[in-house]
Design a protein around this motif. Sequence first.
Motif, PDB file in Angstrom:
ATOM      1  N   SER A   1       0.827  -1.210   0.000  1.00 31.11           N
ATOM      2  CA  SER A   1       0.000   0.000   0.000  1.00 31.11           C
ATOM      3  C   SER A   1       0.859   1.258   0.000  1.00 31.11           C
ATOM      4  N   GLU A   2       1.926   1.255   0.784  1.00 30.40           N
ATOM      5  CA  GLU A   2       2.807   2.430   0.833  1.00 30.40           C
ATOM      6  C   GLU A   2       3.594   2.572  -0.467  1.00 30.40           C
TER       7      GLU A   2
ATOM      8  N   ARG B   1      -4.425   6.164  -2.269  1.00 33.73           N
ATOM      9  CA  ARG B   1      -4.260   6.751  -0.937  1.00 33.73           C
ATOM     10  C   ARG B   1      -5.194   6.084   0.071  1.00 33.73           C
TER      11      ARG B   1
ATOM     12  N   ARG C   1      -4.097   2.729   2.044  1.00 33.60           N
ATOM     13  CA  ARG C   1      -3.259   2.746   3.249  1.00 33.60           C
ATOM     14  C   ARG C   1      -4.098   2.758   4.519  1.00 33.60           C
TER      15      ARG C   1
ATOM     16  N   THR D   1      -5.203  -0.091   8.821  1.00 27.61           N
ATOM     17  CA  THR D   1      -4.269   0.988   8.502  1.00 27.61           C
ATOM     18  C   THR D   1      -2.825   0.489   8.529  1.00 27.61           C
ATOM     19  N   SER D   2      -1.927   1.284   7.966  1.00 29.56           N
ATOM     20  CA  SER D   2      -0.512   0.928   7.996  1.00 29.56           C
ATOM     21  C   SER D   2      -0.016   0.797   9.430  1.00 29.56           C
TER      22      SER D   2
END
Length: 386
Positions: free
Chosen positions: A330-331, A363, A366, A371-372
């Motif tokens: 995702s990042e 975006r 993430r 969540t990250s």
Amino acid sequence: MIQPSEKAQALIERIKAFVNDEIKPLEQREGLQWGEAPPKALLRDLWKRSCEQGFYNVMLPAELGGAGLSVVDLCAVKEATVLSGTQLAPHILGELSGPPRIGHLFKVASELQIEQFLQPVCRADKAVCFALTESDAGSDASALKTTAVRDGDHYLLSGSKRYISGASYADIAVLLAQTESDGKPGGISAFFVDLHAPGVTVKDDYGVMSGKGSHGDIVLDNVKVPVANLIGEEGQGFKLAMGRITLNRLLHCPTMLGMAGLALELSIQHARSRSQFGKPIAMFQAVNHMIADMATELTAARSLVYTSAAQYDAGGDIRTQASMCKLFVSETCFSIIDRAVQVHGGAGLIQGHPVELLFRASRMMRILTGTSEIQRNTIAKGILMP
């Protein structure tokens, strides 16, 4: 690089042909723009057509009418579908409305529930959404406040679900609520809820970063839900919801790989065709270095995902690796698409351009499915407290 099976490769070619022969011409006829909400009637027709072609149920096991693919193959099919370049890609595989959301429930659903809810979803007769998140229950999903109070042959459900993907066009929700009996909490339970029932309101008057039309809130005001709609045992809903979280996190990753891969392809095309100072911008080191970094990072992300998928197929425990995949992919994919916007310059800032939508949609990734920060918690726990 780990390669998909011949069966998966043949399926991918069929999906590409479907996109080129039917979906892209449909988008042109309807004047669909990237980031705009497709008409609901169009989506329902697409789900039906995809079901007829054998794509809508492809992620299910063979015994449920699916393709019976390995996880490596599922990753390859999902990535290739997004990479095909249609904004309707998730709908081809029913990811926002169909079988991928309810396949695991066949093991716990009653015969009546299979007949009334699961089979209609697999036939594309009804659309389904998964409703857990609330305004105060996101990362801490166990903190939900929606209640289900037993009242004879029914439960009375009250509360509000927030940011539910697919709620705008869903007929059914797999909904989690705090079960209460005799005034005492009994844990979290899961229900099939008819979203057309009295007391149910779906509010979709807002848009998320990826556009309008695919997310909404579900408000329940003493909604009568038959006891027969309880999924599994009372108090076991959270366990049921979290039972596939590892695989779900991994299977989010090929979607992101497809998004980043599409952004890279569009950037290469743009860099070759866009000229400044008398030559293609691909000739400028600042641009070709960005593309080189994008390709390198995408290859690294793909390697992590497909290695983890192969490990899962071999019976390995990938709880930690799945969170690593979700975090890194995702990042990384967001970074890749961010540079795609930079390569496109002003064109990449215009709504309706695929790169602009991919930037906004990536975006969101993430945050969705953990969540990250939550992924880092899981990774640290897996390393420090195996």
